[in-house]
Design an enzyme around this catalytic site. Structure first.
Site, PDB file in Angstrom:
ATOM      1  N   ARG A 122       0.818  -1.236   0.000  1.00  0.00           N
ATOM      2  CA  ARG A 122       0.000   0.000   0.000  1.00  0.00           C
ATOM      3  C   ARG A 122       0.839   1.267   0.000  1.00  0.00           C
ATOM      4  O   ARG A 122       0.392   2.322   0.439  1.00  0.00           O
ATOM      5  CB  ARG A 122      -0.972   0.014   1.177  1.00  0.00           C
ATOM      6  N   LYS A 144       1.567  11.515 -10.103  1.00  0.00           N
ATOM      7  CA  LYS A 144       0.628  10.662 -10.841  1.00  0.00           C
ATOM      8  C   LYS A 144       1.395   9.449 -11.369  1.00  0.00           C
ATOM      9  O   LYS A 144       2.483   9.597 -11.941  1.00  0.00           O
ATOM     10  CB  LYS A 144       0.015  11.427 -12.024  1.00  0.00           C
ATOM     11  N   GLU A 186       5.944  20.044 -23.971  1.00  0.00           N
ATOM     12  CA  GLU A 186       5.506  20.341 -22.598  1.00  0.00           C
ATOM     13  C   GLU A 186       6.225  21.571 -22.046  1.00  0.00           C
ATOM     14  O   GLU A 186       5.669  22.322 -21.261  1.00  0.00           O
ATOM     15  CB  GLU A 186       5.745  19.129 -21.670  1.00  0.00           C
ATOM     16  N   LYS A 228       5.677  23.204 -13.328  1.00  0.00           N
ATOM     17  CA  LYS A 228       4.925  22.011 -12.911  1.00  0.00           C
ATOM     18  C   LYS A 228       4.928  21.891 -11.386  1.00  0.00           C
ATOM     19  O   LYS A 228       3.891  21.594 -10.775  1.00  0.00           O
ATOM     20  CB  LYS A 228       5.507  20.744 -13.549  1.00  0.00           C
ATOM     21  N   GLU A 238      -5.784  17.177  -8.561  1.00  0.00           N
ATOM     22  CA  GLU A 238      -6.566  17.693  -9.677  1.00  0.00           C
ATOM     23  C   GLU A 238      -7.921  18.215  -9.235  1.00  0.00           C
ATOM     24  O   GLU A 238      -8.937  17.999  -9.891  1.00  0.00           O
ATOM     25  CB  GLU A 238      -6.732  16.616 -10.761  1.00  0.00           C
ATOM     26  N   ARG A 242      -4.721  22.257 -11.179  1.00  0.00           N
ATOM     27  CA  ARG A 242      -3.883  21.370 -11.978  1.00  0.00           C
ATOM     28  C   ARG A 242      -4.389  21.223 -13.412  1.00  0.00           C
ATOM     29  O   ARG A 242      -3.649  20.860 -14.312  1.00  0.00           O
ATOM     30  CB  ARG A 242      -3.783  20.000 -11.285  1.00  0.00           C
ATOM     31  N   ASN A 246      -3.331  20.816 -18.527  1.00  0.00           N
ATOM     32  CA  ASN A 246      -3.957  20.152 -19.672  1.00  0.00           C
ATOM     33  C   ASN A 246      -4.030  21.037 -20.900  1.00  0.00           C
ATOM     34  O   ASN A 246      -4.632  20.641 -21.907  1.00  0.00           O
ATOM     35  CB  ASN A 246      -5.377  19.718 -19.305  1.00  0.00           C
ATOM     36  N   HIS A 249      -3.974  19.621 -24.323  1.00  0.00           N
ATOM     37  CA  HIS A 249      -4.067  18.161 -24.199  1.00  0.00           C
ATOM     38  C   HIS A 249      -5.433  17.592 -24.589  1.00  0.00           C
ATOM     39  O   HIS A 249      -5.537  16.390 -24.806  1.00  0.00           O
ATOM     40  CB  HIS A 249      -3.708  17.714 -22.780  1.00  0.00           C
ATOM     41  N   HIS A 253      -4.863  14.553 -26.730  1.00  0.00           N
ATOM     42  CA  HIS A 253      -5.232  13.178 -26.358  1.00  0.00           C
ATOM     43  C   HIS A 253      -6.088  12.526 -27.434  1.00  0.00           C
ATOM     44  O   HIS A 253      -5.940  11.337 -27.722  1.00  0.00           O
ATOM     45  CB  HIS A 253      -6.000  13.167 -25.031  1.00  0.00           C
ATOM     46  N   HIS A 265       3.699  11.673 -27.994  1.00  0.00           N
ATOM     47  CA  HIS A 265       2.839  12.537 -27.182  1.00  0.00           C
ATOM     48  C   HIS A 265       3.086  14.024 -27.481  1.00  0.00           C
ATOM     49  O   HIS A 265       2.145  14.792 -27.667  1.00  0.00           O
ATOM     50  CB  HIS A 265       3.129  12.226 -25.708  1.00  0.00           C
TER      51      HIS A 265
END
Ligand SMILES: NC(=O)c1ccc[n+]([C@@H]2O[C@H](COP(=O)([O-])OP(=O)(O)OC[C@H]3O[C@@H](n4cnc5c(N)ncnc54)[C@H](O)[C@@H]3O)[C@@H](O)[C@H]2O)c1
Length: 361
Positions: A122, A144, A186, A228, A238, A242, A246, A249, A253, A265
């Site tokens: 965990r 993330k 980015e 960042k 998020e 945050r 995006n 994006h 995406h 990407h």
């Protein structure tokens, strides 16, 4: 005789604060980050396994057991199979709560290592040593983690901030320019949402900004990391802020999906940035010069700014499905000016059509 290199430390605040350290040859920083561990598992991409071995050697004098696992290359490592093999390996070495997982590789490596560290017992400590520009300025920072499954990319994961991130600029020595440029999408995004000095640096010398060996490389890396780090310091999960990360994006995406993830990407995000800029302009929020600056900068470093003209219906559908899976309305991050991101909620179809005309090639 090696002289301790000058480092830059960028703190990431929050419930579990940590530092992103940028410099040359940072192995001496690692023992401090694994303090208290008796076992360390180093996970690495095959392209940088020599670096991972060197990293393991710096830990061996003080750690009873240091194992290096070489993963499948790049994106292939982000699979349930790899995760399962790694859980088995962690079981074999009896990695405990006080032990540490270290990642050495690009964003795929930091993502799967982070995910395995988040789930094993965990949650055990993870330290990232990113080796691509994209991983340095993006994937390794913010906590993330994810793997890909049959349901899609990055749908299975966890928030698991690292104990530290060591950005060793020497790791970029063998990075192909194409991978650097991929990460630059980015970096340019960070410039548009928060740090115009990045844009000035690229405009001043686009050739230098197109390679890890360029004079501005370190400053570009550090500035993008600060952007960042600042955003995720204020919003790990998020909840709101945050979302600005995006920028570019939403369409990006969709393009990646339509291309079955065969397009890098950064290329998809680059087209997405030009689209998002045009959307801001069409909505009457962004001035034409700032919108135009997107395509000029991205093109100057070799990133694409156009996509198939006939693809919009397909992309529109992909964006709708994406929206549904997130249970939200269709929200686009746009700019009201350089450094001033805002949200455009459910824009009219005509607005989206005219913004797409900007990238239709
Ligand atoms: N967790 C996040 O917040 C986050 C953010 C952005 C991207 N990501 C993830 O990151 C991944 C993309 O990252 P990436 O572009 O670094 O991909 P990657 O890890 O696949 O690396 C790209 C390529 O570079 C090679 N490579 C790595 N380091 C090298 C080096 N120093 N020299 C030469 N070759 C090297 C790899 O073998 C691979 O072929 C995606 O899976 C994406 O989903 C995650």
């Amino acid at each position: 005789v090696s002289v301790p290199a000058e480092c830059t430390v960028v703190p990431v605040r929050g419930e579990h604060p940590y530092d992103v350290v940028v410099g040359h040859g940072l192995h001496d920083r690692l023992p401090g980050l694994v303090a208290g561990a008796t076992t360390v598992m180093v996970l690495t991409d095959p392209k940088v396994s020599r670096l991972a071995e060197a990293v393991a050697d710096t830990l061996r004098p003080d750690t009873s057991r240091v194992e290096v696992e070489v993963l499948a290359p790049g994106e292939q490592a982000k699979s349930l199979d790899t995760a399962a093999q790694l859980w088995d390996a962690l079981g074999r070495v009896q990695l405990t709560r006080s032990d540490v997982v270290v990642s050495v590789g690009g964003g795929a490596t930091t993502d799967v290592a982070g995910f395995v560290a988040a789930t094993w017992l965990r949650g055990v400590r993870v330290v990232h040593l990113p080796t691509t520009l994209l991983a340095m300025v993006d994937a390794a920072i913010g906590g993330k983690t994810a793997i890909n499954t049959a349901a899609g990319k990055n749908l299975v994961g966890a928030f698991h901030p690292p104990a530290g991130v060591l950005v060793d600029l020497d790791a970029l020595n063998g990075l192909p320019d194409a991978e650097w440029v991929n990460g630059m999408a980015e970096v340019v995004k960070a410039g548009f949402i928060a740090d115009p000095a990045i844009l000035d640096l690229v405009e001043k010398d686009p050739t230098a900004a197109s390679t890890a060996r360029g004079a501005a490389a370190r400053e570009l890396v550090e500035r993008a990391i600060r952007v960042k780090a600042e955003v995720v310091s204020r919003d790990l999960r998020e909840a709101g802020l945050r979302e600005v990360l995006n920028y570019g994006h939403t369409l990006g995406h969709a393009i990646e999906q339509v291309e079955h993830y065969q397009m890098p990407h950064g290329h998809a995000v680059s087209v997405g940035l030009v689209f998002a800029a045009a959307l801001g302009r069409e909505a009457g929020l962004l001035d034409a010069d700032s919108a135009q600056r997107h395509a000029a900068i991205l093109r100057s470093i070799g990133l694409p700014t156009a996509y198939r003209a006939d693809a919009f219906p397909e992309l529109r559908e992909a964006m709708r499905v994406d929206k549904k899976s997130r249970g939200a309305r269709q929200r686009f991050v746009i700019l009201e000016g350089v450094g001033k991101p805002a949200i455009l909620d459910d824009p009219a179809e005509e607005l989206l059509d005219s913004a797409y005309a900007e990238v239709a090639g």
